[in-house]
Design a protein around this motif. Structure first.
Motif, PDB file in Angstrom:
ATOM      1  N   VAL A 135       0.828  -1.208   0.000  1.00 40.75           N
ATOM      2  CA  VAL A 135       0.000   0.000   0.000  1.00 40.75           C
ATOM      3  C   VAL A 135       0.859   1.255   0.000  1.00 40.75           C
ATOM      4  O   VAL A 135       2.039   1.225   0.366  1.00 40.75           O
ATOM      5  N   ILE A 136       0.239   2.350  -0.411  1.00 40.84           N
ATOM      6  CA  ILE A 136       0.866   3.666  -0.353  1.00 40.84           C
ATOM      7  C   ILE A 136       0.220   4.447   0.785  1.00 40.84           C
ATOM      8  O   ILE A 136      -1.002   4.648   0.788  1.00 40.84           O
ATOM      9  N   LEU A 137       1.026   4.855   1.743  1.00 42.90           N
ATOM     10  CA  LEU A 137       0.551   5.744   2.793  1.00 42.90           C
ATOM     11  C   LEU A 137       0.687   7.172   2.291  1.00 42.90           C
ATOM     12  O   LEU A 137       1.751   7.561   1.791  1.00 42.90           O
ATOM     13  N   ALA A 138      -0.381   7.956   2.423  1.00 48.57           N
ATOM     14  CA  ALA A 138      -0.415   9.289   1.813  1.00 48.57           C
ATOM     15  C   ALA A 138      -0.806  10.340   2.839  1.00 48.57           C
ATOM     16  O   ALA A 138      -1.833  10.220   3.506  1.00 48.57           O
ATOM     17  N   GLY A 139       0.016  11.376   2.944  1.00 46.38           N
ATOM     18  CA  GLY A 139      -0.245  12.462   3.889  1.00 46.38           C
ATOM     19  C   GLY A 139      -1.139  13.526   3.292  1.00 46.38           C
ATOM     20  O   GLY A 139      -1.050  13.840   2.098  1.00 46.38           O
ATOM     21  N   ARG A 140      -1.986  14.088   4.129  1.00 45.34           N
ATOM     22  CA  ARG A 140      -2.853  15.192   3.729  1.00 45.34           C
ATOM     23  C   ARG A 140      -2.952  16.172   4.889  1.00 45.34           C
ATOM     24  O   ARG A 140      -2.605  15.856   6.013  1.00 45.34           O
ATOM     25  N   GLY A 141      -3.400  17.385   4.574  1.00 44.32           N
ATOM     26  CA  GLY A 141      -3.617  18.376   5.612  1.00 44.32           C
ATOM     27  C   GLY A 141      -2.828  19.652   5.438  1.00 44.32           C
ATOM     28  O   GLY A 141      -3.302  20.733   5.811  1.00 44.32           O
ATOM     29  N   PHE A 142      -1.613  19.555   4.881  1.00 39.90           N
ATOM     30  CA  PHE A 142      -0.787  20.751   4.746  1.00 39.90           C
ATOM     31  C   PHE A 142      -0.264  20.973   3.326  1.00 39.90           C
ATOM     32  O   PHE A 142      -0.259  22.092   2.844  1.00 39.90           O
ATOM     33  N   ARG A 143       0.192  19.952   2.633  1.00 35.82           N
ATOM     34  CA  ARG A 143       0.849  20.144   1.345  1.00 35.82           C
ATOM     35  C   ARG A 143       0.118  19.435   0.209  1.00 35.82           C
ATOM     36  O   ARG A 143      -0.462  20.078  -0.651  1.00 35.82           O
ATOM     37  N   SER A 144       0.169  18.109   0.157  1.00 38.83           N
ATOM     38  CA  SER A 144      -0.411  17.382  -0.977  1.00 38.83           C
ATOM     39  C   SER A 144      -1.941  17.410  -0.915  1.00 38.83           C
ATOM     40  O   SER A 144      -2.537  17.189   0.147  1.00 38.83           O
ATOM     41  N   ALA A 145      -2.562  17.680  -2.056  1.00 42.58           N
ATOM     42  CA  ALA A 145      -4.019  17.771  -2.134  1.00 42.58           C
ATOM     43  C   ALA A 145      -4.663  16.396  -2.054  1.00 42.58           C
ATOM     44  O   ALA A 145      -4.086  15.393  -2.481  1.00 42.58           O
ATOM     45  N   ASP A 146      -5.871  16.354  -1.519  1.00 45.23           N
ATOM     46  CA  ASP A 146      -6.601  15.081  -1.450  1.00 45.23           C
ATOM     47  C   ASP A 146      -6.734  14.441  -2.830  1.00 45.23           C
ATOM     48  O   ASP A 146      -6.654  13.216  -2.972  1.00 45.23           O
ATOM     49  N   ASP A 147      -6.954  15.259  -3.862  1.00 45.87           N
ATOM     50  CA  ASP A 147      -7.105  14.709  -5.213  1.00 45.87           C
ATOM     51  C   ASP A 147      -5.850  13.979  -5.676  1.00 45.87           C
ATOM     52  O   ASP A 147      -5.932  13.064  -6.501  1.00 45.87           O
ATOM     53  N   SER A 148      -4.693  14.368  -5.157  1.00 45.10           N
ATOM     54  CA  SER A 148      -3.465  13.679  -5.552  1.00 45.10           C
ATOM     55  C   SER A 148      -3.451  12.247  -5.029  1.00 45.10           C
ATOM     56  O   SER A 148      -2.819  11.372  -5.630  1.00 45.10           O
ATOM     57  N   HIS A 149      -4.147  11.982  -3.929  1.00 44.73           N
ATOM     58  CA  HIS A 149      -4.223  10.609  -3.409  1.00 44.73           C
ATOM     59  C   HIS A 149      -4.980   9.713  -4.383  1.00 44.73           C
ATOM     60  O   HIS A 149      -4.573   8.572  -4.641  1.00 44.73           O
ATOM     61  N   ARG A 150      -6.059  10.237  -4.926  1.00 38.97           N
ATOM     62  CA  ARG A 150      -6.814   9.458  -5.906  1.00 38.97           C
ATOM     63  C   ARG A 150      -6.019   9.309  -7.205  1.00 38.97           C
ATOM     64  O   ARG A 150      -6.052   8.256  -7.857  1.00 38.97           O
ATOM     65  N   GLU A 151      -5.304  10.363  -7.558  1.00 40.82           N
ATOM     66  CA  GLU A 151      -4.506  10.320  -8.777  1.00 40.82           C
ATOM     67  C   GLU A 151      -3.393   9.277  -8.666  1.00 40.82           C
ATOM     68  O   GLU A 151      -3.172   8.485  -9.596  1.00 40.82           O
TER      69      GLU A 151
END
Length: 283
Positions: A135-151
């Motif tokens: 799996v890929i653990l993905a950070g959100r909240g400050f820098r990377s956009a939520d849409d980038s997680h889906r991308e």
């Protein structure tokens, strides 16, 4: 270390790094950066060199991207992409001060045999994306956009687990979580370490569910960027000031390798920030 402590196996890694020849703190885009505070570029280079040499001494392969004038944060190559199987998903930085780096990382990947995927959404590479087994653990909240997680889920056809960061000091996932086993058998769960206070309640619950044997690191060790570390499965490269985390690693059978990057911490980065994992691609 008890007789029941598992033996750890070193896995040869390939990393992208950038010598901090132009490092300085001339702007502030995170809580660590204080432009009024002097920085010592020569010291930053010497400290970076010690990390480079530590990797080489343990048999790891280092690629270098040329530093560029006016882009002092290029030393933090972890933000320059996320790479699996020779595919490089390159960054789209949130802040204008770093957006000039994007073309240089894209060009480097293309010239070195990687298939480059240009993003549609704001993301800051391996700063916010960490491969943990399947799996890929993905950070959100400050820098990377939520849409980038889906991308990124579409790009790599992998499950992405979104984790919400809530403490601005830990603005990228790699400042609050470290994957200690870069290679595991399919379906196996790697050991991770993380700072519980950096995440919201839902994210902590998810981490506890998925990684019940994780190392939970104390705030004092997180605050010196102890979790901004790199691991080859046996050796874990950490800040010498993260003494509690160092002891926890030894108890689990890992070998801490202490590297002081205190000058580069003035820019809000540590060992992992300076280390982008290259998985696949031409050699």
């Amino acid at each position: 270390m008890s007789p029941l402590t598992p033996a750890r196996t070193r896995q040869s890694r390939r990393y992208l790094m950038c010598r901090p020849e132009h490092f300085t703190v001339s702007y502030s885009i995170n809580p660590w950066m204080e432009p009024a505070k002097p920085t010592d570029t020569a010291l930053a280079v010497r400290q970076w060199q010690s990390l480079y040499e530590a990797y080489i001494a343990l048999g790891h392969e280092i690629e270098l991207i040329d530093p560029q004038p006016g882009l002092p944060d290029m030393v933090y190559t972890a933000n320059g992409g996320f790479v699996i199987d020779g595919v490089a998903y390159v960054p789209r930085f949130r802040y204008a001060e770093r957006q000039g780096e994007e073309q240089h990382f894209s060009r480097w990947f293309r010239e070195n045999g990687f298939r480059v995927v240009e993003p549609e959404h704001t993301n800051e590479g391996e700063g916010d994306f960490l491969l943990a087994g399947d799996v890929i653990l993905a950070g959100r909240g400050f820098r990377s956009a939520d849409d980038s997680h889906r991308e990124i889920a579409r790009v790599f056809d992998r499950e992405v687990v979104s984790l919400t960061l809530v403490d601005p000091r830990f603005y990228h996932l790699d400042t609050a979580l470290s994957v200690l086993d870069p290679v595991v058998a399919p379906g196996e769960t790697p050991t991770i370490a993380y700072l519980p206070g950096a995440f919201d309640d839902a994210s902590r619950a998810e981490l506890e569910r998925r990684f019940p044997d994780a190392i939970r690191v104390a705030d004092a060790d997180g605050a010196v960027f102890g979790l901004n570390s790199a691991s080859d499965g046996e050796n874990v490269f950490i800040s010498p000031r993260a003494t509690g985390f160092e002891a926890q690693l030894r108890e689990r059978g890992y070998t801490p390798q202490l590297v002081d990057l205190s000058e580069l911490l003035l820019g809000g980065g540590g060992i992992k920030c300076c280390t982008l994992e290259l998985r696949g691609g031409e050699r």
